[in-house]
Enzyme design. Structure first.
Site, short mmCIF file in Angstrom:
data_model
loop_
_atom_site.label_atom_id
_atom_site.label_comp_id
_atom_site.label_asym_id
_atom_site.label_seq_id
_atom_site.Cartn_x
_atom_site.Cartn_y
_atom_site.Cartn_z
N THR A 385 0.85 -1.18 0.00
CA THR A 385 0.00 0.00 0.00
C THR A 385 0.90 1.25 0.00
O THR A 385 2.11 1.15 0.16
CB THR A 385 -0.97 0.00 1.20
OG1 THR A 385 -1.74 -1.21 1.16
CG2 THR A 385 -1.91 1.17 1.20
N ASN A 405 -3.46 -3.87 -2.57
CA ASN A 405 -3.38 -4.88 -1.52
C ASN A 405 -1.97 -5.46 -1.42
O ASN A 405 -1.04 -4.76 -1.02
CB ASN A 405 -4.42 -5.98 -1.68
CG ASN A 405 -4.63 -6.77 -0.40
OD1 ASN A 405 -4.51 -6.23 0.70
ND2 ASN A 405 -4.92 -8.05 -0.51
N SER A 457 -7.90 -1.55 6.28
CA SER A 457 -7.19 -0.94 7.41
C SER A 457 -6.73 0.48 7.11
O SER A 457 -6.15 1.14 7.98
CB SER A 457 -5.97 -1.78 7.80
OG SER A 457 -6.35 -3.06 8.26
#
Length: 574
Positions: A385, A405, A457
Site C-alpha cells: 500500500t 493490496n 485498514s
C-alpha cells in the site's frame, strides 16, 4: 469470577446504563471539537510528502499550474500508479480524508474496490474447506472492481480547480516517456517473477525481454499511458465504459475471472462522513467504514484518554497502549464491514462510555491474553500500500491511502490496458474466523457479496490543534492502524514531521497474540518488563513508508517528511 470477566461484566453494565444499542445507524456522528478547526491565516506555501520523488514533484507541477491540494492529489496518485505499482495504482482503490479550507469542512471519499456481482465464495476454498490463497491473492478471481479512477474523477470534479487532462498529464508523460524504477519496485518484480510469468500481459509489462528491468534502465508503460489518456478525456467513463472497460472484462474472463461490463458500469466512488474524535485538545479526522482504521484509532484514543501516559514509565505507557490496541482489533474482527451492507454498532464502539468499560478490564501490571477467539497462526503484517499527505497554500489538506493490496496486487495485467489488478478479495472474510494474508480475522459482517466493499485498514487522518496541524498516514496492511495511531501520539507530543516518520514502531492486532516490534523501539529494561507482564515480543522488519506534512500555526510554516526507510520518497515544501 476472574478480574477480566468482572471487567467485561462492568462493561456490559456501563453500556446498559448509557442506553447503547447493539446496532445503530452506520453513519458516524462527528464529536464536538475542543480545538479550533482551522486557523484564520493560510500557509502561503505548500507541502507534499509521498513515497516517490516523481509523484511529489508531479503534485507541485500541478500546483504551479493553478491547482489546489485536491488537483495535486490526482497528480500524485496517478503518478504513483506508474512508478510504484507494487503498492497502488489504477487497478486498485483508495480512501481520502479531506479538509476544505474555504468553508472549514471535512470530507471523506471512499474509492474502495467492490466484489463482482458473480462472486462465489466457493472459488476461494480448497476441497477441505480451508482458504485457497492462490485464487484469493493471484489472478483475476482475486481482483475486486477498481475504485481509483472513479475516486480521482470525483475528487477533481467536486473539489479541484483543474480538468483531469491537466492533473493527469504528469502520470501520462512519465508512463509514456519512461523512468528509472527504484530498488523496491525492482525487488518486487524479481520476487513475483514466477507469478508474473503466468499471464502474458503481466510478463509483457513487468518482464521486458523475459526478465525484470535492469538497474538504472528506463522502463516505459505505454498501455497505462493510453488508459490514463482515456480517463483524462472522458472522466471515469473512460475506464468504466467503452473500449477500456471491454478490454478489462475480456481479459479477466479469458483468464477465468467473473467480471462483467455491468460490474464496471455500476461502480461508484462514495462520499461518507468522516469519523472525528477529540484527544488532549486535538481534533482527529479519520476514515469511517469500510475502513476499520478510523473506528479502531478512535476507540484506542478514547481508552487512552483515561490515563495520564506522560507520568508513566515507558513500560506501563506501552502496556496501556498495547491493551487498547488489543481491544480495538477484537472489535475490528467482530463488528466491522461495508456500511452499505451491514449495520454496525458504531455509536457503541465510538462511545466514551464503552471506552470506560474497556478500560476497566485492563489490569495495571499484566497483559490480557487474547482468548476471545481461537488462536490462529498467521503471516506477519505486510508493508504494502502507499500513502501521501498534502497541505496547499490555502490550507486545504489531503490524506490519501491507496492500494492494490499485496505486493504487485494480483500480478495480473489486463491485456492492452496496462492495468495491474488488485487482489483485494482476500480482504473479505472468505472463511469466517480464518486469517487473511495479514493475519486479520473477520466475521459475516465482512463476508463477500456482489457489489460489497471489503473491509480495509487504511487510515488517512488529519489532526488539527490550536497551534499545530498534521496530515498523516501510512501503508502497512493491518499495521496501518497502529502506525497512524503512534504517529498521531508522537505529533501530539510535539514531534516534528521528520521525527514522526522516523520513530520506531510496534503493533498488536489481538490475534496472533504477539507484540511485533521494530528494532530499538523499546530499551532493554522496558522489553524485559513487558515480558514479565506477559507480553511476547516478536521482532520484524519492513516498517515504514509513512508520509507526513505538519503546519505550525504560530510561525505559519509547513514541514513535510517522507519515511527515511524509503530512500526514494520525498517530503517537500515550496
Amino acid at each position: 469470577m476472574n478480574t477480566f470477566l468482572r471487567g467485561r461484566a462492568l462493561l456490559l453494565g456501563l453500556l446498559l446504563a448509557s442506553g447503547a444499542a447493539p446496532a445503530t445507524d452506520v453513519t458516524p456522528k462527528p464529536a464536538p471539537a475542543t480545538a479550533s478547526v482551522q486557523p484564520t491565516q493560510r500557509p502561503g506555501h505548500a507541502g507534499i510528502a509521498s513515497a516517490n520523488f516523481l509523484a511529489t514533484n508531479a503534485g507541485f507541477e500541478v500546483l504551479a499550474k493553478g491547482g489546489n491540494a485536491f488537483d495535486a492529489a490526482v497528480a500524485v496518485a496517478s503518478t504513483l500508479s506508474v512508478v510504484e505499482p507494487e503498492s497502488s495504482g489504477i487497478g486498485g482503490g483508495f480512501m481520502a480524508t479531506l479538509h476544505i479550507a474555504k468553508d472549514d469542512s471535512d470530507a471523506f471519499i471512499d474509492a474502495r474496490e467492490t466484489a463482482p456481482m458473480a462472486v462465489n465464495p466457493k472459488d476461494y476454498l480448497n476441497p477441505d474447506g480451508t482458504p485457497n490463497r492462490d485464487t484469493a491473492l493471484k489472478g483475476p478471481l482475486s481482483a475486486g472492481i477498481p475504485g481509483e479512477p472513479a475516486g480521482l474523477a470525483l475528487l477533481a470534479k467536486r473539489y479541484g480547480r483543474l480538468p483531469l487532462s491537466v492533473s493527469l498529464a504528469p502520470a501520462i508523460r512519465i508512463a509514456r516517456d519512461g523512468f528509472k524504477p527504484d530498488s523496491r519496485l525492482l525487488g518486487a518484480i524479481r520476487d513475483e517473477q514466477k507469478n508474473l510469468e503466468r499471464w502474458p500481459a503481466s510478463a509483457g509489462k513487468f518482464l521486458p525481454g523475459g526478465k525484470p528491468p535492469a538497474d538504472g534502465a528506463i522502463w516505459r508503460d505505454p498501455d497505462q499511458a493510453r488508459t490514463w489518456e482515456s480517463i483524462a478525456q472522458k472522466g471515469d467513463d473512460g475506464f468504466y465504459r467503452g473500449e477500456v472497460a471491454q478490454k478489462l472484462v475480456d481479459a479477466v474472463r479469458a483468464a477465468g475471472g467473473d467480471w462483467t461490463l455491468q460490474d464496471l458500469a455500476n461502480y461508484r466512488a462514495r462520499e461518507r462522513t468522516p469519523i472525528v474524535v477529540d484527544y488532549r485538545g486535538y481534533r482527529i479526522v479519520t476514515a469511517p467504514p469500510p475502513s476499520s482504521g478510523g473506528v479502531a484509532i478512535a476507540e484506542i484514543l478514547n481508552i487512552l484518554h483515561g490515563y495520564d501516559l506522560a507520568k508513566m514509565d515507558q513500560a506501563h505507557r506501552m502496556h496501556y497502549v498495547i491493551e487498547a490496541m488489543r481491544r480495538a482489533f477484537r472489535d475490528h474482527n467482530d463488528y466491522l464491514g461495508d456500511p452499505d451492507f451491514v449495520k454496525m454498532p458504531l455509536d457503541m464502539l465510538l462511545s466514551p462510555y464503552y471506552a470506560d468499560g474497556l478500560r476497566q478490564s485492563i489490569l495495571p501490571d499484566q497483559a490480557t491474553p487474547s482468548s476471545m477467539l481461537p488462536h490462529e497462526s498467521a503471516h506477519d503484517p505486510g508493508m504494502h500500500t502507499t500513502h501521501f499527505s498534502i497541505i496547499d497554500k490555502d490550507g486545504n489538506m489531503v490524506a490519501i491511502t491507496s492500494t492494490v493490496n499485496y505486493i504487485l496486487g494480483s500480478t495480473f495485467v489486463a491485456k492492452d490496458t496496462g492495468v495491474l489488478l488488485n487482489d483485494e478479495m482476500d480482504d473479505f472474510a472468505l472463511v469466517p474466523d480464518k486469517p487473511n494474508v495479514y493475519g486479520l480475522l473477520g466475521s459475516e459482517a465482512n463476508a463477500p457479496v456482489g457489489g460489497k466493499r471489503m473491509l480495509s485498514s487504511m487510515s488517512p487522518s488529519i489532526v488539527v490543534g490550536k497551534d499545530r496541524s498534521a496530515v498523516i498516514g501510512s501503508p502497512g496492511g493491518s499495521t496501518i492502524i497502529t502506525q497512524v495511531l503512534e504517529g498521531i501520539l508522537h505529533f501530539i507530543d510535539g514531534e516534528s514531521a521528520q521525527q514522526i516518520t522516523a520513530a520506531r514502531r510496534f503493533h498488536h492486532q489481538f490475534l496472533p497474540d504477539l507484540v511485533y516490534v521494530e528494532d530499538g523501539v523499546f530499551d532493554p529494561a522496558t522489553s524485559e518488563q513487558l515480558k514479565k507482564m506477559g507480553y511476547t515480543l516478536k521482532p520484524r522488519e519492513g516498517w515504514g513508508f509513512m508520509n507526513v506534512v505538519t503546519w505550525d500555526h504560530k510561525t505559519n510554516t509547513l514541514d513535510a517528511a517522507s519515511d527515511p526507510r524509503r530512500p526514494s520518497g520525498l517530503g517537500k515544501v515550496e
